[in-house]
Design a protein around this motif. Structure first.
Motif, mmCIF file in Angstrom:
data_model
loop_
_atom_site.group_PDB
_atom_site.id
_atom_site.type_symbol
_atom_site.label_atom_id
_atom_site.label_comp_id
_atom_site.label_asym_id
_atom_site.label_seq_id
_atom_site.Cartn_x
_atom_site.Cartn_y
_atom_site.Cartn_z
ATOM 1 N N ALA A 74 0.828 -1.210 0.000
ATOM 2 C CA ALA A 74 0.000 0.000 0.000
ATOM 3 C C ALA A 74 0.861 1.258 0.000
ATOM 4 O O ALA A 74 0.471 2.284 -0.573
ATOM 5 N N LYS A 75 2.024 1.176 0.627
ATOM 6 C CA LYS A 75 2.923 2.324 0.700
ATOM 7 C C LYS A 75 4.017 2.282 -0.365
ATOM 8 O O LYS A 75 4.866 3.181 -0.418
ATOM 9 N N HIS A 76 4.010 1.244 -1.187
ATOM 10 C CA HIS A 76 5.061 1.082 -2.215
ATOM 11 C C HIS A 76 6.436 1.135 -1.559
ATOM 12 O O HIS A 76 7.329 1.871 -2.011
ATOM 13 N N ALA A 77 6.611 0.376 -0.498
ATOM 14 C CA ALA A 77 7.863 0.435 0.254
ATOM 15 C C ALA A 77 8.341 -0.943 0.644
ATOM 16 O O ALA A 77 7.544 -1.871 0.848
ATOM 17 N N VAL A 78 9.634 -1.060 0.758
ATOM 18 C CA VAL A 78 10.259 -2.275 1.279
ATOM 19 C C VAL A 78 11.240 -1.841 2.364
ATOM 20 O O VAL A 78 11.827 -0.756 2.285
ATOM 21 N N TYR A 79 11.371 -2.686 3.370
ATOM 22 C CA TYR A 79 12.161 -2.337 4.539
ATOM 23 C C TYR A 79 13.195 -3.422 4.819
ATOM 24 O O TYR A 79 13.023 -4.589 4.460
ATOM 25 N N LEU A 80 14.244 -3.020 5.503
ATOM 26 C CA LEU A 80 15.234 -3.965 5.988
ATOM 27 C C LEU A 80 15.545 -3.606 7.440
ATOM 28 O O LEU A 80 16.183 -2.586 7.704
ATOM 29 N N GLN A 81 15.039 -4.428 8.345
ATOM 30 C CA GLN A 81 15.340 -4.247 9.767
ATOM 31 C C GLN A 81 16.637 -4.982 10.061
ATOM 32 O O GLN A 81 16.719 -6.198 9.833
ATOM 33 N N MET A 82 17.618 -4.270 10.561
ATOM 34 C CA MET A 82 18.934 -4.843 10.811
ATOM 35 C C MET A 82 19.242 -4.760 12.301
ATOM 36 O O MET A 82 19.293 -3.659 12.866
ATOM 37 N N ASN A 83 19.424 -5.902 12.916
ATOM 38 C CA ASN A 83 19.730 -5.978 14.343
ATOM 39 C C ASN A 83 21.099 -6.612 14.547
ATOM 40 O O ASN A 83 21.642 -7.259 13.652
ATOM 41 N N SER A 84 21.624 -6.436 15.743
ATOM 42 C CA SER A 84 22.915 -7.033 16.096
ATOM 43 C C SER A 84 23.977 -6.738 15.042
ATOM 44 O O SER A 84 24.698 -7.631 14.591
ATOM 45 N N LEU A 85 24.068 -5.493 14.665
ATOM 46 C CA LEU A 85 24.997 -5.099 13.601
ATOM 47 C C LEU A 85 26.449 -5.267 14.054
ATOM 48 O O LEU A 85 26.785 -5.065 15.228
ATOM 49 N N THR A 86 27.280 -5.629 13.107
ATOM 50 C CA THR A 86 28.713 -5.764 13.344
ATOM 51 C C THR A 86 29.469 -4.895 12.341
ATOM 52 O O THR A 86 28.898 -4.491 11.321
ATOM 53 N N PRO A 87 30.726 -4.608 12.600
ATOM 54 C CA PRO A 87 31.504 -3.813 11.631
ATOM 55 C C PRO A 87 31.522 -4.438 10.228
ATOM 56 O O PRO A 87 31.658 -3.714 9.234
ATOM 57 N N GLU A 88 31.371 -5.752 10.155
ATOM 58 C CA GLU A 88 31.362 -6.430 8.861
ATOM 59 C C GLU A 88 30.101 -6.096 8.052
ATOM 60 O O GLU A 88 30.038 -6.389 6.850
#
Length: 115
Positions: A74-88
């Motif tokens: 409906a919003k013409h959107a895609v998301y990427l939830q990123m948790n526990s991020l590392t320098p890599e």
């Protein structure tokens, strides 16, 4: 013509979270397979996650269990939830769309994870 605009990148400490968004123009969004890719300095662009028009998802092994891709037709959107991020995970993250035999790319958003 489909245009993709990413947002949500930035600087975050290791262990933190970010949510990337991709806004798509055009009327065919719900029919498109969408994805997130990333390119780290000196490395090739690699797949992070994809979501089909039907909602099936696929993840790179390196992000499984930490990242979640989702879409809102409906919003013409895609998301990427990123948790526990590392320098890599530091890279430019690109939104991509595929429809029939054509592929579309955004300009990318930079994610920097500090140790």
């Amino acid at each position: 013509q489909v245009q993709l605009v990413e947002s949500g990148g930035g600087l975050v400490q290791a262990g933190g979270s970010l949510r990337l968004s991709c806004a798509a123009s055009g009327s065919i969004f719900s029919f498109m397979d969408m994805g997130w890719y990333r390119q780290a300095p000196g490395k090739q662009r690699e797949l992070v996650a994809t979501i089909t028009s039907g909602g099936s998802t696929n993840y790179a092994d390196s992000v499984k269990g930490r990242f979640t891709i989702s879409r809102d037709n409906a919003k013409h959107a895609v998301y990427l939830q990123m948790n526990s991020l590392t320098p890599e995970d530091t890279a430019v993250y690109y939104c991509a769309a595929k429809y029939v035999f054509k592929a579309y790319w955004g300009k990318g958003t930079l994610v920097t994870v500090s140790s």
